[in-house]
Scaffold this motif. Sequence first.
Motif, mmCIF file in Angstrom:
data_model
loop_
_atom_site.group_PDB
_atom_site.id
_atom_site.type_symbol
_atom_site.label_atom_id
_atom_site.label_comp_id
_atom_site.label_asym_id
_atom_site.label_seq_id
_atom_site.Cartn_x
_atom_site.Cartn_y
_atom_site.Cartn_z
ATOM 1 N N SER A 1 -0.620 7.688 3.614
ATOM 2 C CA SER A 1 0.690 7.102 3.863
ATOM 3 C C SER A 1 1.200 7.468 5.249
ATOM 4 O O SER A 1 1.712 6.609 5.982
ATOM 5 C CB SER A 1 1.672 7.569 2.784
ATOM 6 N N CYS B 1 -0.760 11.208 0.322
ATOM 7 C CA CYS B 1 0.267 11.517 1.314
ATOM 8 C C CYS B 1 -0.294 11.379 2.724
ATOM 9 O O CYS B 1 0.360 10.817 3.614
ATOM 10 C CB CYS B 1 0.800 12.932 1.090
ATOM 11 N N HIS C 1 0.824 -1.210 0.000
ATOM 12 C CA HIS C 1 0.000 0.000 0.000
ATOM 13 C C HIS C 1 0.857 1.258 0.000
ATOM 14 O O HIS C 1 0.549 2.223 -0.704
ATOM 15 C CB HIS C 1 -0.934 -0.009 1.218
ATOM 16 N N LEU C 2 1.930 1.248 0.784
ATOM 17 C CA LEU C 2 2.786 2.427 0.835
ATOM 18 C C LEU C 2 3.447 2.696 -0.514
ATOM 19 O O LEU C 2 3.588 3.860 -0.918
ATOM 20 C CB LEU C 2 3.850 2.256 1.926
ATOM 21 N N ASN D 1 1.839 4.762 8.394
ATOM 22 C CA ASN D 1 3.148 4.683 9.042
ATOM 23 C C ASN D 1 3.059 5.006 10.535
ATOM 24 O O ASN D 1 3.669 4.319 11.367
ATOM 25 C CB ASN D 1 4.130 5.641 8.364
ATOM 26 N N LEU E 1 0.753 4.141 -2.738
ATOM 27 C CA LEU E 1 0.430 5.513 -2.322
ATOM 28 C C LEU E 1 1.519 6.485 -2.764
ATOM 29 O O LEU E 1 1.222 7.616 -3.189
ATOM 30 C CB LEU E 1 0.255 5.569 -0.803
ATOM 31 N N LYS E 2 2.773 6.060 -2.695
ATOM 32 C CA LYS E 2 3.859 6.934 -3.124
ATOM 33 C C LYS E 2 3.764 7.228 -4.617
ATOM 34 O O LYS E 2 3.975 8.372 -5.057
ATOM 35 C CB LYS E 2 5.204 6.283 -2.792
ATOM 36 N N GLU F 1 0.924 9.602 -5.204
ATOM 37 C CA GLU F 1 1.270 10.955 -4.756
ATOM 38 C C GLU F 1 2.219 11.640 -5.732
ATOM 39 O O GLU F 1 2.041 12.817 -6.070
ATOM 40 C CB GLU F 1 1.913 10.863 -3.368
#
Length: 358
Positions: free
Chosen positions: A205, A202, A185-186, A209, A189-190, A193
């Motif tokens: 994310s 962002c 997922h991260l 975290n 998402l990056k 973004e």
Amino acid sequence: MERRQVYDIPVPRLEVTEHQAAIYCCGHCRATTTATFPDGVNAHVQYGKRIRAAAVYCNVQQLIPEDRVCQLLRDLFGATSLCAASVTNWVNGTARTLGGVVEHILARLNEGGVRHLDETGLRVDGKLHWLHSISDLAFTHYRISAKRGAVPSFLTGGTIVHDHWKSYYAHMSGVDAHALCGAHHLRELKAIEEIEKEPWACAMSVLLNSANQLKCAAQGRGETELPTSVHHDILTKYMAILTEGLAFHERQDPLARRTGARGRKARRPGHNLLVRLRDYRDDVLRFLTDFTVPFTNNQAERDLRMMKLRMKISGTFRTLEGAQVFADIRSVISTVRKHGGNILETLTLSPQQIIARL
């Protein structure tokens, strides 16, 4: 007095052990009786179990091709008559011997708990096949299949961690719960973004975290769950970000549709991820409600890393049987490594001795 020490190995050489079986002839009936040789001593001249284990270790663990294994053992130990066919036969024989150990590993992985699943492509006889892995902190099992969708549907109970491939949901109804990999997922998402320039990515994310950091801090204090207020606050922010992201996509112009295209309208990558995060919210946040579930599926990816390296070195397997032989031995090697065992020593043991150590 001044002292200096030099650590070195002795000159490598093969040691020959001769077994002699006495033959007696009965003085009355003249029948002969021959003593029994030890198990494994089957030929007049043969290599012993330790050099066979070394060959299998070099080939399967260190990923050295058969002809180079022969060269290595000739140079190190003077095994001048060793050929690649012998190494292949020893590897195949080891896989047959370890069959019971592989079954034991699979049975332990089917006892429940948290299991990590992943799959990767590999080529067998020039055709695409799939390597499926099941692993946890103590055991690893590899299986070769011609179909990517041949997931381990026989698993029951416990939680499985994966990367949201739909076949895991469609064919694994026997497990108690699913958990989705936060690292995947991260990464998505990056990309959303930086490439799509969507503002909600962002925030999501940062939230995921920080939620993982709160969980790790709670585990460090010996806690087994987050306070209700903290968990509720994370869930509220999570849903608020989803609402913001979905509203963002509702304001966008629909994507152009190809003439004659059927099915639902195409969605942008960010929209698809938002829908997944909404529909599978409990699985995305499983790491918060169950502290035994990690945030990522890195365990499965680490267990697949050496298998991918084998494919980069050799490129392909000639037969499906050969691929499964490699997978079975690597299942045992990976499991023994997780238990802190010595791989070379393990390859000289009987299946019963190996199982007793696991």
